[in-house]
Design a protein around this motif. Structure first.
Motif, PDB file in Angstrom:
ATOM      1  N   GLU A  84       0.837  -1.187   0.000  1.00 13.72           N
ATOM      2  CA  GLU A  84       0.000   0.000   0.000  1.00 13.72           C
ATOM      3  C   GLU A  84       0.876   1.242   0.000  1.00 13.72           C
ATOM      4  O   GLU A  84       2.059   1.188   0.339  1.00 13.72           O
ATOM      5  CB  GLU A  84      -0.924   0.022   1.234  1.00 13.72           C
ATOM      6  CG  GLU A  84      -1.859  -1.166   1.350  1.00 13.72           C
ATOM      7  CD  GLU A  84      -2.936  -1.188   0.281  1.00 13.72           C
ATOM      8  OE1 GLU A  84      -3.179  -0.114  -0.326  1.00 13.72           O
ATOM      9  OE2 GLU A  84      -3.519  -2.261   0.045  1.00 13.72           O
ATOM     10  N   ASN A  85       0.268   2.380  -0.350  1.00  4.72           N
ATOM     11  CA  ASN A  85       0.980   3.661  -0.325  1.00  4.72           C
ATOM     12  C   ASN A  85       0.872   4.311   1.041  1.00  4.72           C
ATOM     13  O   ASN A  85       0.427   5.439   1.182  1.00  4.72           O
ATOM     14  CB  ASN A  85       0.417   4.604  -1.394  1.00  4.72           C
ATOM     15  CG  ASN A  85       0.808   4.192  -2.787  1.00  4.72           C
ATOM     16  OD1 ASN A  85       1.932   3.762  -3.027  1.00  4.72           O
ATOM     17  ND2 ASN A  85      -0.131   4.300  -3.719  1.00  4.72           N
ATOM     18  N   ASP A  86       1.280   3.602   2.067  1.00  6.97           N
ATOM     19  CA  ASP A  86       1.250   4.160   3.413  1.00  6.97           C
ATOM     20  C   ASP A  86       2.414   5.128   3.598  1.00  6.97           C
ATOM     21  O   ASP A  86       3.304   5.241   2.756  1.00  6.97           O
ATOM     22  CB  ASP A  86       1.322   3.048   4.450  1.00  6.97           C
ATOM     23  CG  ASP A  86       0.045   2.209   4.476  1.00  6.97           C
ATOM     24  OD1 ASP A  86       0.131   1.047   4.887  1.00  6.97           O
ATOM     25  OD2 ASP A  86      -1.012   2.726   4.073  1.00  6.97           O
ATOM     26  N   THR A  87       2.410   5.790   4.738  1.00  9.11           N
ATOM     27  CA  THR A  87       3.464   6.774   4.992  1.00  9.11           C
ATOM     28  C   THR A  87       4.831   6.125   5.044  1.00  9.11           C
ATOM     29  O   THR A  87       5.795   6.633   4.475  1.00  9.11           O
ATOM     30  CB  THR A  87       3.191   7.513   6.316  1.00  9.11           C
ATOM     31  OG1 THR A  87       1.897   8.112   6.261  1.00  9.11           O
ATOM     32  CG2 THR A  87       4.242   8.583   6.552  1.00  9.11           C
TER      33      THR A  87
ATOM     34  N   ALA B 127       6.980   4.432   1.556  1.00  5.98           N
ATOM     35  CA  ALA B 127       6.134   3.383   0.994  1.00  5.98           C
ATOM     36  C   ALA B 127       5.672   3.773  -0.396  1.00  5.98           C
ATOM     37  O   ALA B 127       5.416   4.950  -0.672  1.00  5.98           O
ATOM     38  CB  ALA B 127       4.927   3.141   1.892  1.00  5.98           C
ATOM     39  N   SER B 128       5.559   2.763  -1.264  1.00  2.38           N
ATOM     40  CA  SER B 128       5.062   3.005  -2.616  1.00  2.38           C
ATOM     41  C   SER B 128       4.592   1.699  -3.229  1.00  2.38           C
ATOM     42  O   SER B 128       5.277   0.679  -3.116  1.00  2.38           O
ATOM     43  CB  SER B 128       6.157   3.628  -3.490  1.00  2.38           C
ATOM     44  OG  SER B 128       5.706   3.740  -4.829  1.00  2.38           O
ATOM     45  N   LYS B 129       3.426   1.726  -3.869  1.00  8.76           N
ATOM     46  CA  LYS B 129       2.953   0.549  -4.581  1.00  8.76           C
ATOM     47  C   LYS B 129       3.686   0.381  -5.904  1.00  8.76           C
ATOM     48  O   LYS B 129       3.658  -0.692  -6.504  1.00  8.76           O
ATOM     49  CB  LYS B 129       1.448   0.643  -4.824  1.00  8.76           C
ATOM     50  CG  LYS B 129       0.622   0.594  -3.541  1.00  8.76           C
ATOM     51  CD  LYS B 129      -0.864   0.720  -3.810  1.00  8.76           C
ATOM     52  CE  LYS B 129      -1.409  -0.522  -4.518  1.00  8.76           C
ATOM     53  NZ  LYS B 129      -2.893  -0.451  -4.620  1.00  8.76           N
ATOM     54  N   ASP B 130       4.339   1.459  -6.349  1.00  9.81           N
ATOM     55  CA  ASP B 130       5.170   1.395  -7.552  1.00  9.81           C
ATOM     56  C   ASP B 130       6.611   1.120  -7.143  1.00  9.81           C
ATOM     57  O   ASP B 130       7.025   1.396  -6.016  1.00  9.81           O
ATOM     58  CB  ASP B 130       5.095   2.714  -8.320  1.00  9.81           C
ATOM     59  CG  ASP B 130       3.682   3.034  -8.773  1.00  9.81           C
ATOM     60  OD1 ASP B 130       2.957   2.095  -9.174  1.00  9.81           O
ATOM     61  OD2 ASP B 130       3.299   4.219  -8.696  1.00  9.81           O
ATOM     62  N   ASN B 131       7.388   0.589  -8.079  1.00  7.09           N
ATOM     63  CA  ASN B 131       8.794   0.312  -7.798  1.00  7.09           C
ATOM     64  C   ASN B 131       9.543   1.591  -7.433  1.00  7.09           C
ATOM     65  O   ASN B 131       9.390   2.624  -8.084  1.00  7.09           O
ATOM     66  CB  ASN B 131       9.465  -0.333  -9.014  1.00  7.09           C
ATOM     67  CG  ASN B 131       9.077  -1.786  -9.175  1.00  7.09           C
ATOM     68  OD1 ASN B 131       8.895  -2.491  -8.189  1.00  7.09           O
ATOM     69  ND2 ASN B 131       8.941  -2.241 -10.412  1.00  7.09           N
TER      70      ASN B 131
ATOM     71  N   LYS C  59       3.328  -5.765   3.805  1.00  2.81           N
ATOM     72  CA  LYS C  59       4.274  -6.534   3.016  1.00  2.81           C
ATOM     73  C   LYS C  59       5.149  -5.596   2.183  1.00  2.81           C
ATOM     74  O   LYS C  59       4.672  -4.584   1.675  1.00  2.81           O
ATOM     75  CB  LYS C  59       3.543  -7.480   2.065  1.00  2.81           C
ATOM     76  CG  LYS C  59       2.738  -8.562   2.737  1.00  2.81           C
ATOM     77  CD  LYS C  59       2.046  -9.414   1.678  1.00  2.81           C
ATOM     78  CE  LYS C  59       1.186 -10.485   2.323  1.00  2.81           C
ATOM     79  NZ  LYS C  59       0.471 -11.299   1.300  1.00  2.81           N
ATOM     80  N   VAL C  60       6.412  -5.951   2.054  1.00  2.00           N
ATOM     81  CA  VAL C  60       7.323  -5.197   1.202  1.00  2.00           C
ATOM     82  C   VAL C  60       8.109  -6.191   0.360  1.00  2.00           C
ATOM     83  O   VAL C  60       8.634  -7.161   0.877  1.00  2.00           O
ATOM     84  CB  VAL C  60       8.294  -4.322   2.020  1.00  2.00           C
ATOM     85  CG1 VAL C  60       9.254  -3.589   1.101  1.00  2.00           C
ATOM     86  CG2 VAL C  60       7.519  -3.338   2.879  1.00  2.00           C
ATOM     87  N   THR C  61       8.149  -5.945  -0.935  1.00  3.30           N
ATOM     88  CA  THR C  61       8.873  -6.805  -1.862  1.00  3.30           C
ATOM     89  C   THR C  61      10.121  -6.088  -2.351  1.00  3.30           C
ATOM     90  O   THR C  61      10.024  -4.998  -2.915  1.00  3.30           O
ATOM     91  CB  THR C  61       7.996  -7.176  -3.070  1.00  3.30           C
ATOM     92  OG1 THR C  61       6.843  -7.859  -2.617  1.00  3.30           O
ATOM     93  CG2 THR C  61       8.767  -8.053  -4.044  1.00  3.30           C
ATOM     94  N   LEU C  62      11.262  -6.700  -2.106  1.00  8.37           N
ATOM     95  CA  LEU C  62      12.520  -6.161  -2.622  1.00  8.37           C
ATOM     96  C   LEU C  62      12.809  -6.842  -3.942  1.00  8.37           C
ATOM     97  O   LEU C  62      12.958  -8.055  -4.012  1.00  8.37           O
ATOM     98  CB  LEU C  62      13.654  -6.408  -1.645  1.00  8.37           C
ATOM     99  CG  LEU C  62      13.516  -5.760  -0.267  1.00  8.37           C
ATOM    100  CD1 LEU C  62      14.738  -6.044   0.580  1.00  8.37           C
ATOM    101  CD2 LEU C  62      13.280  -4.277  -0.389  1.00  8.37           C
ATOM    102  N   ASN C  63      12.887  -6.064  -4.997  1.00  5.80           N
ATOM    103  CA  ASN C  63      13.221  -6.609  -6.310  1.00  5.80           C
ATOM    104  C   ASN C  63      14.700  -6.918  -6.431  1.00  5.80           C
ATOM    105  O   ASN C  63      15.071  -7.928  -7.015  1.00  5.80           O
ATOM    106  CB  ASN C  63      12.815  -5.618  -7.403  1.00  5.80           C
ATOM    107  CG  ASN C  63      11.329  -5.377  -7.422  1.00  5.80           C
ATOM    108  OD1 ASN C  63      10.544  -6.313  -7.439  1.00  5.80           O
ATOM    109  ND2 ASN C  63      10.937  -4.113  -7.374  1.00  5.80           N
TER     110      ASN C  63
END
Length: 450
Positions: free
Chosen positions: A170-173, A194-198, A219-223
């Motif tokens: 989510e685009n949380d703080t 936070a960002s829903k975009d990369n 959740k956070v995904t590290l590319n």
């Protein structure tokens, strides 16, 4: 110059630091202790009370004399004298598929990541296509929770910068907490957006050998992650800290006479005040536990709410007081009894298992390996323990070492610990109503060991 690369395709992360008990009071020294007037507490079987028992151990956030810097304009190429450690997606193939999270196991060396001689661990992680997703903790009301995390356990000498690409649910703080330092306490931290975009960014560092990525509330995904370092010698401390720090433990109270249903009772301290100058304590509040057998509750269901034990504190206090399982706990082999009792206890039914193994996590605490017996009591930490009348079990456990610990200040009474992460970390019950701060068991996620 030979270049190593550390490329990390990851997911969601999070972590906490912990401490442990120091001064140990023996219950045999009650002659030197003053007690307050007794205050009784009613027994509660509400799962919402799960968090009341834990000592306040909020994260010690950073004091950052040399604050890391975030840059959005950077170069991936290694600078002069820099090397790069790279972790790619192939390292994450072995991550498990448990939706509630998977954990590195330093005891069995399972699910550990090793790149160019550097050891990494993950905590509450799931494999997500070509990445690793680190999860937030499922019950963030817990005062000492550790959400998903990825971190190095081997020293990386003088990390100069870290480049990562990630996105959030989510685009949380706040998106991630990045922790860093020259010892395992990781007292410096930086919050990443936070960002829903990369998002791709660089973090510049100095005087750093250890890093962690922590999730905050999602959740956070590290590319990908690149870790740059040089061989400049800096002062660092790679030792783990002792769990004995600024907490007090009592040896427990055990009922000594014949057990009689609804008659045998034990008053157990659940809140104390310590006077360090006089080396004494005052009991501010007790909780009364009453012995009930299964057959008695079947015949007297009006006492069922008093007999059911579901919080870590109540389970430990009851077992140690009477050396019997609470009535809503059934041996793992007793499936027939569990089915028969569901109408009586409903979703408060729990499983308990007994072991006498001398390998595994028992070697992380000073239990008596020559005469070992311990029990694992299931604990529902997120109200998902039973689904459609089937046990999911989950990752919450109380472990009671029936023959105690071989350590100064301990007697032969049982010792209880709580784990909300399937034995990755433990918190010892101090017999004061509180639990200690966390220490490492199957994972090295805290700076503390027993």
């Amino acid at each position: 110059m030979k270049h190593k690369a550390l490329f990390i395709i990851l997911t969601s992360l999070l972590i906490n630091s912990c401490y442990f008990n120091d001064n140990i009071f023996d219950s045999s020294s009650f002659n030197d202790v003053s007690f307050s007037s007794e205050t009784q507490s009613t027994t509660s079987s509400d799962t919402s009370s799960l968090n009341e028992d834990f000592s306040s151990s909020s994260n010690q956030e950073s004091s950052t004399e040399e604050q890391a810097q975030i840059n959005y304009d950077f170069n991936y190429e290694a600078k002069e004298n820099e090397e790069i450690i790279t972790i790619n997606q192939m390292q994450f193939i072995e991550i498990g598929n448990y939706s509630t999270g998977n954990y590195s196991n330093c005891i069995s060396n399972k699910e550990m990541i090793k790149v160019d001689g550097i050891n990494f661990e993950y905590y509450r992680a799931i494999r997500d296509e070509n990445a690793m997703t680190l999860l937030p903790y499922t019950n963030q009301n817990h005062k000492d929770y550790i959400p998903g995390s990825f971190y190095n356990t081997s020293v990386i000498n003088n990390i100069t910068r870290v480049i990562l690409s990630y996105y959030c649910e989510e685009n949380d703080t706040d998106g991630l907490t990045f922790r860093y330092g020259n010892d395992r306490s990781l007292n410096n931290s930086l919050v990443l957006p936070a960002s829903k975009d990369n998002v791709s960014l660089e973090i510049t560092l100095s005087n750093t050998c250890f890093i962690k990525f922590d999730t905050i509330a999602q959740k956070v995904t590290l590319n990908c992650v690149y870790i740059y370092y040089d061989y400049k010698q800096i002062n660092y401390n790679s030792s783990y800290l002792s769990h004995n720090s600024d907490e007090f433990r009592l040896n427990p109270i055990t009922y000594q006479n014949e057990l009689i249903d609804n008659v045998s009772k034990v008053d157990v301290p659940i809140d104390i005040s310590i006077d360090e100058e006089t080396n004494s304590y005052v009991v501010n509040e007790y909780k009364t536990y009453t012995y009930y057998s299964y057959d008695y509750i079947v015949s007297h269901p009006e006492y069922i709410n008093d007999a059911i034990m579901i919080t870590p504190r109540d389970v430990i206090n009851y077992y140690i007081a009477f050396r019997r399982f609470p009535v809503n706990y059934f041996d793992s082999a007793s499936s027939a009894i569990r089915s028969e009792a569901y109408d009586l206890f409903g979703d408060n039914i729990r499983q308990v298992s007994d072991y006498s193994r001398t390998n595994g996590y028992v070697n992380k605490v000073p239990c008596n390996l020559n005469n070992i017996l311990y029990y694992e009591f299931d604990i529902d930490i997120d109200k998902t323990y039973i689904v459609n009348k089937r046990l999911t079990r989950g990752v919450g456990r109380v472990i009671i070492f029936d023959t105690g610990f071989n350590a100064p200040g301990y007697d032969t009474s049982p010792v209880g610990v709580f784990s909300d992460d399937h034995y990755s970390t433990f918190q010892e019950y101090l017999n004061t109503g509180k639990f200690s701060k966390r220490f490492n068991c199957q994972a090295n996620v805290t700076p503390y060991i027993w």
